[in-house]
Write a protein that holds these residues in place. Structure first.
Motif, short mmCIF file in Angstrom:
data_model
loop_
_atom_site.label_atom_id
_atom_site.label_comp_id
_atom_site.label_asym_id
_atom_site.label_seq_id
_atom_site.Cartn_x
_atom_site.Cartn_y
_atom_site.Cartn_z
N MET A 7 4.38 17.83 24.28
CA MET A 7 2.88 16.81 24.59
C MET A 7 3.02 15.59 25.30
SD MET A 7 -0.42 16.99 23.93
CE MET A 7 -0.77 17.68 22.62
N ASN A 8 4.24 14.89 24.86
CA ASN A 8 4.62 13.67 25.46
C ASN A 8 4.95 14.09 26.98
OD1 ASN A 8 3.84 12.27 23.12
ND2 ASN A 8 5.84 11.97 22.47
N VAL A 9 5.86 14.79 27.20
CA VAL A 9 6.25 15.05 28.34
C VAL A 9 4.99 15.68 29.50
CG1 VAL A 9 7.74 16.41 29.96
CG2 VAL A 9 8.62 15.48 27.63
N LEU A 10 4.52 16.72 28.85
CA LEU A 10 3.16 17.36 29.80
C LEU A 10 2.11 16.22 30.00
CD1 LEU A 10 3.20 20.72 27.92
CD2 LEU A 10 3.63 20.32 30.24
N VAL A 11 1.73 15.43 29.05
CA VAL A 11 0.88 14.45 29.30
C VAL A 11 1.17 13.51 30.35
CG1 VAL A 11 -0.38 12.43 28.35
CG2 VAL A 11 -0.38 14.34 27.06
N ASN A 12 2.55 13.07 30.31
CA ASN A 12 3.15 11.97 31.46
C ASN A 12 2.90 12.64 32.80
OD1 ASN A 12 3.44 10.06 29.70
ND2 ASN A 12 5.71 10.38 29.94
N ALA A 13 3.37 14.21 32.76
CA ALA A 13 3.17 15.03 34.21
C ALA A 13 1.84 15.03 34.61
CB ALA A 13 3.78 16.32 33.74
N ILE A 14 0.77 15.21 33.62
CA ILE A 14 -0.54 15.21 33.97
C ILE A 14 -0.82 13.90 34.67
CG2 ILE A 14 -3.12 15.52 33.35
CD1 ILE A 14 -1.62 17.64 31.18
N ASP A 15 -0.50 12.74 33.82
CA ASP A 15 -0.93 11.46 34.14
C ASP A 15 -0.44 11.12 35.72
OD1 ASP A 15 -2.35 10.86 32.06
OD2 ASP A 15 -0.66 10.02 31.21
N ALA A 16 0.76 11.54 36.15
CA ALA A 16 1.42 11.60 37.33
C ALA A 16 0.68 12.34 38.36
CB ALA A 16 2.77 11.91 37.20
N LEU A 17 0.36 13.39 38.04
CA LEU A 17 -0.45 14.63 38.91
C LEU A 17 -1.99 13.70 39.22
CD1 LEU A 17 0.44 17.86 37.80
CD2 LEU A 17 1.07 16.80 39.84
N GLU A 18 -2.60 13.25 38.28
CA GLU A 18 -3.62 12.46 38.23
C GLU A 18 -3.57 11.23 39.31
OE1 GLU A 18 -5.49 11.79 34.62
OE2 GLU A 18 -6.09 13.84 34.33
N GLU A 19 -2.58 10.56 39.25
CA GLU A 19 -2.51 9.39 40.15
C GLU A 19 -2.17 9.75 41.65
OE1 GLU A 19 0.12 5.29 40.28
OE2 GLU A 19 0.14 6.59 38.18
N ALA A 20 -1.26 10.83 41.65
CA ALA A 20 -0.94 11.25 42.91
C ALA A 20 -2.20 12.02 43.82
CB ALA A 20 0.02 12.24 42.78
N SER A 21 -3.26 12.50 43.00
CA SER A 21 -4.49 13.02 43.66
C SER A 21 -5.21 12.06 44.42
CB SER A 21 -5.18 13.85 42.46
OG SER A 21 -4.40 15.09 41.87
N GLN A 22 -5.33 10.90 43.61
CA GLN A 22 -5.91 9.81 44.20
C GLN A 22 -5.47 9.37 45.60
OE1 GLN A 22 -6.32 6.98 41.11
NE2 GLN A 22 -7.44 8.29 39.88
N LYS A 23 -4.13 9.71 45.91
CA LYS A 23 -3.45 9.06 47.04
C LYS A 23 -3.26 10.13 48.16
CE LYS A 23 -0.85 5.75 44.21
NZ LYS A 23 0.45 5.18 44.05
N ARG A 24 -3.65 11.46 47.74
CA ARG A 24 -3.31 12.44 48.69
C ARG A 24 -4.77 13.04 49.05
NH1 ARG A 24 0.81 16.24 44.83
NH2 ARG A 24 2.46 14.83 45.18
N SER A 25 -4.76 13.48 50.41
CA SER A 25 -5.83 13.80 50.98
C SER A 25 -6.04 15.31 50.69
CB SER A 25 -5.55 13.84 52.65
OG SER A 25 -4.61 14.84 53.12
N ILE A 26 -7.41 15.91 51.08
CA ILE A 26 -7.73 17.21 50.79
C ILE A 26 -6.81 18.23 51.44
CG2 ILE A 26 -9.73 19.00 50.82
CD1 ILE A 26 -11.73 16.73 50.80
N GLU A 27 -6.33 18.19 52.63
CA GLU A 27 -5.51 19.06 53.43
C GLU A 27 -4.19 18.86 52.72
OE1 GLU A 27 -7.32 16.61 54.54
OE2 GLU A 27 -8.75 17.63 55.80
N GLU A 28 -3.41 17.90 52.14
CA GLU A 28 -2.39 17.78 51.45
C GLU A 28 -2.33 18.48 50.08
OE1 GLU A 28 -0.13 13.91 52.72
OE2 GLU A 28 -1.86 13.48 51.58
N LEU A 29 -3.62 18.50 49.51
CA LEU A 29 -3.55 19.09 48.25
C LEU A 29 -3.99 20.62 48.32
CD1 LEU A 29 -6.20 16.54 46.31
CD2 LEU A 29 -3.83 17.22 45.90
N LYS A 30 -4.32 20.98 49.64
CA LYS A 30 -4.75 22.40 49.81
C LYS A 30 -3.21 22.91 50.19
CE LYS A 30 -9.30 22.45 51.63
NZ LYS A 30 -10.31 22.82 52.69
N THR A 31 -2.37 22.25 50.84
CA THR A 31 -1.01 23.05 51.27
C THR A 31 0.13 22.74 50.18
OG1 THR A 31 -0.41 20.70 52.29
CG2 THR A 31 -1.51 22.44 53.75
N ASN A 32 -0.44 21.67 49.40
CA ASN A 32 0.71 21.41 48.21
C ASN A 32 -0.11 21.23 46.97
OD1 ASN A 32 2.98 20.82 46.88
ND2 ASN A 32 3.21 18.67 47.35
#
Length: 598
Positions: A482-507
Motif C-alpha cells: 500500500m505505501n509503495v503504490l500510494v507513493n507511485a500514484i502520488d508521483a504520477l499525479e504530480e507528473a500529470s500536472q507537468k506533462r502535456s496531453i500529447e505526452e500523456l497520449k504517447t507515454n
C-alpha cells in the motif's frame, strides 16, 4: 628557574582554560538535554492527541456531517479517550456545535483556518468560549466525499494539565524552574500562576517585559531557536536553555542558577590556584597526571552527553513508529469491521436478487399468456397498459435485475478485498499468496487509478511470475505494498500536472508490477515501477529515512517508507531497494525469503 616558572605558569593557565571550557560545555549540554527531554514528552503527548482526532475525522460517522449521528459517537469517544473535555463539528463558515451544547462561531480562530487548509493543528492554548477553561484545541480537516477541499473541521479540546505537569517536573538543582511559551511569547505554563491568563484577565506576552534580557530570550524562542546562554534575570545570573516543540508553535525553557551549572568547576578552580602558586620542578609530573585525569573525565562526560542525545533520538524515532503502527492497527480494525458489516446485507441482497429475477420473469410470462388468451382487453386495462408501457417494462426489467446483480457482485468483491487486506486474524507468519495481496491492494486503490476530470487514468501492467506460497506476515506485507503504490500514484499525479496531453497520449501513466523467484538467493522478488517524476540522488538516498518526506504539509509525514523498510528488513530479514532517474520514473525492488529463516 625564573624562565621555567614563567613557562609552567603560562602552560597551567592555558590548560586550565581549555579544561574549564570542556567541562562547562559538557555541563551546559546536560541542561539543554533536560530541556529536550521535556520538549519530547510534550511533543509525544500532542502527537498522540493529533492522531486520535485525525483518525476520528476520517471515520464514516464524522464524514457523514450529520450531528444527530455524530453527537452520541463523539460523546462515547470523549468518555473512552478520557483526555478530551469536548469535541466539536465546525462547518466551513465557522459555525461550531460541540458535545457540551455550545454553538459559537470560530471563523476567526487560527486552528480553524489552518485545518480548513488541510492541516492537523495543535493551536495555542486559549480560554474556551464554552468551557471558560484554558485548553489546547486539536483540530483536523474532515475529508469531503468529492474534491480536495475539506468538508469541515473536527476539533477536540484538551486541558493543558499535561504541559503544566511536564514543566513542573522539569528542573536541575535548587532554584531552577521551567516555563513554556506559545507562538506569541505568552506563558502557557509557569511556576508563577499569576502570569497565566484567566477569563477576566488576559496573559501578557514576555515580548512586552520591562526586562530586556527576557525580551531577547523570548524573541529567540518565538523564532524557534535552540540554545543555552548565561544571562541576568531578576537580578540573578542564570543559564537559560530553550528549545522549540515539533508538534506546535510553542517553546520550552529551563532556568538554572549559575552556581548549579558551575559548582562542579570549583574543585578545578582550587586546583588551578594551587598549581599556579607552586613552581617546584618536582610537582610537574603530578600536575601532568592530574591534568590528564581531568581531561579524561571531561571527555567521558562529553561522550556520555553525546550518547544520551543519540539515545533520545532513537527513542523519538521508536515513539513515532509506535504511533504509526497503532494508527495502522486501528485502521485495520476499522476496515475489517466495516467490511464485516457491509458483507451481510450485501449477501442478503445478492441472494434475493436471484429469486426476484425468477419471480419477475414468471410474472412477465404470465402477463404474456394473459395477452395471448385474452387479446381484447377492457378499455380500462388497455389504458392502464399504455400508461405503464408494458412492452418497455417487459424488456427492461430483466436488464435491470441483471444490472443489480452485477452491482452486488462488485460490492462483495470489494468487501472481500478489504477483509483480505486487513488480515486481522493473521498476526503470525503464514503461507500466503503474494499476488492476492497485490490484487487486494489494487482493488482498494481503484478509485485513485481511474480517470477523473482533472487527472488521466493510471494503467496497471501485471507481469506475475510463478510464485509459490510465501511464509510472511500478510497484513504487514500488504501495508508495504500500500505505501509503495500510494507513493507511485502520488508521483504520477504530480507528473500529470507537468506533462502535456500529447505526452500523456504517447507515454500514458503506468504502474508495472512484476513478480518472480530470485533463484540465486531463494527470494520472492516484487518489483513495482512507475513512469512518474522520479527522484534526485539526495531524495533517493534519504527515501527510507525516518520523518523524511517531499510531500506538502497534510499529505505525508515521512513514516510510510520508513515503516516499509522496517517491515521488510527487520521483520522479514529481506531487502527493499529503490532505483530512480529524475523525469523517467522510479522502481522499488522488494525481496523476502520464501520460508522463515531461523
Amino acid at each position: 628557574m625564573v624562565i621555567l616558572s614563567i613557562s609552567i605558569s603560562a602552560t597551567a593557565i592555558t590548560s586550565y582554560k581549555i579544561v574549564k571550557g570542556l567541562l562547562l560545555d559538557s555541563l551546559k549540554e546536560q541542561a539543554l538535554l533536560k530541556t529536550h527531554q521535556g520538549q519530547n514528552d510534550i511533543d509525544n503527548w500532542l502527537a498522540i492527541r493529533k492522531t486520535e482526532i485525525k483518525t476520528l475525522a476520517n471515520s464514516p460517522v464524522v464524514r457523514s456531517l450529520d450531528w444527530s449521528v455524530m453527537e452520541p459517537y463523539l460523546q462515547s469517544e470523549v468518555k473512552r479517550l478520557q483526555t478530551f473535555l469536548l469535541m466539536a463539528l465546525i462547518a466551513p463558515d465557522g459555525a461550531l456545535i460541540n458535545t457540551q451544547g455550545g454553538r459559537p462561531n470560530v471563523k476567526d480562530r487560527e486552528f480553524f483556518q489552518r485545518s480548513m487548509a488541510g492541516e492537523t493543528v495543535a493551536a495555542d492554548p486559549i480560554i474556551g468560549r464554552t468551557s471558560n477553561q484554558l485548553q489546547v484545541q486539536i483540530s483536523s480537516p474532515i475529508p469531503a466525499k468529492t474534491g480536495t477541499k475539506a468538508a469541515g473541521v473536527l476539533m477536540g479540546g484538551i486541558e493543558i494539565n499535561r504541559v503544566v505537569e511536564v514543566i513542573g517536573d522539569l528542573h536541575q538543582g535548587k532554584g531552577s524552574y521551567a516555563f513554556a511559551l506559545n507562538s506569541q511569547g505568552v506563558p502557557i505554563a509557569h511556576p508563577n500562576i499569576e502570569l497565566i491568563g484567566t477569563p477576566e484577565k488576559a496573559a501578557q506576552s514576555f515580548l512586552n517585559s520591562p526586562n530586556p534580557k527576557l525580551v531577547e530570550i523570548t524573541q529567540q524562542m518565538v523564532a524557534k531557536r535552540t540554545n543555552i546562554k548565561l544571562t541576568q534575570l531578576d537580578g540573578k545570573w542564570s543559564y537559560v536553555a530553550y528549545t522549540p516543540l515539533r508538534e506546535a508553535n510553542w517553546s520550552v525553557a529551563l532556568i538554572v542558577p549559575q552556581k548549579n551549572i558551575e559548582s562542579p568547576l570549583q574543585a578545578l578552580n582550587l586546583l588551578a590556584t594551587v598549581l599556579g602558586g607552586l613552581l617546584v620542578v618536582g610537582l610537574i609530573g603530578a600536575w601532568r597526571q592530574l591534568y590528564e585525569q581531568i581531561r579524561d573525565r571531561a571527555l567521558v562526560s562529553s561522550q556520555q552527553a553525546q550518547q544520551l542525545s543519540k539515545t533520545l533520538k532513537e527513542l523519538q524515532n521508536t515513539q513515532s513508529q509506535l504511533i504509526q503502527t497503532e494508527k495502522m492497527s486501528s485502521l485495520g480494525q476499522l476496515v475489517a469491521g466495516v467490511a464485516h458489516e457491509i458483507n451481510n446485507p450485501a449477501n442478503f441482497i445478492h441472494a434475493n436478487l436471484n429469486h426476484a429475477s425468477v419471480y419477475s420473469q414468471g410474472i412477465l410470462d404470465l402477463l404474456k399468456l394473459y395477452e395471448q388468451t385474452y387479446p381484447n382487453p377492457t378499455p380500462e386495462i388497455r389504458d392502464r397498459s399504455q400508461d405503464l408501457d408494458i412492452e418497455f417494462l417487459a424488456e427492461d426489467l430483466p436488464k435491470l435485475m441483471a444490472s443489480m446483480q452485477v452491482g452486488t457482485k462488485r460490492i462483495r468483491e470489494i468487501v472481500l478485498s478489504l477483509r483480505n487486506f486487513s488480515r486481522l486474524d493473521e498476526a503470525d507468519m503464514k503461507f500466503v499468496d503474494i499476488h492476492e495481496g497485490l490484487d487486494n491492494t489494487l482493488m482498494i486503490l481503484n478509485r485513485r487509478l481511474t480517470a477523473t476530470p482533472n487527472l488521466p487514468e493510471i494503467q496497471i501492467v501485471k507481469k506475475y511470475g510463478n510464485l509459490p506460497l510465501v511464509e510472511c506476515y500478510a497484513g504487514s506485507l500488504n501495508q508495504v505494498f500500500m505505501n509503495v503504490l500510494v507513493n507511485a500514484i502520488d508521483a504520477l499525479e504530480e507528473a500529470s500536472q507537468k506533462r502535456s496531453i500529447e505526452e500523456l497520449k504517447t507515454n500514458p501513466n503506468q504502474i508495472k508490477i512484476q513478480t518472480q523467484i530470485d533463484k540465486s538467493s531463494n527470494y520472492a522478488m516484487v518489483q513495482i515501477y512507475d513512469n512518474g517524476i522520479g527522484m534526485c540522488e539526495d531524495v533517493k538516498h534519504r527515501v527510507f529515512d525516518h520523518m523524511f518526506t517531499t510531500k506538502p504539509v497534510g499529505k505525508g509525514i515521512g513514516l510510510g517508507m520508513a515503516i516499509a523498510y522496517q517491515i521488510i528488513v527487520d521483520k522479514h530479514t529481506g531487502t527493499i531497494e529503490v532505483d530512480s532517474t529524475p523525469g523517467y520514473g522510479t522502481e522499488f525492488t522488494i525481496r523476502i525469503h520464501l520460508t522463515r529463516k531461523n
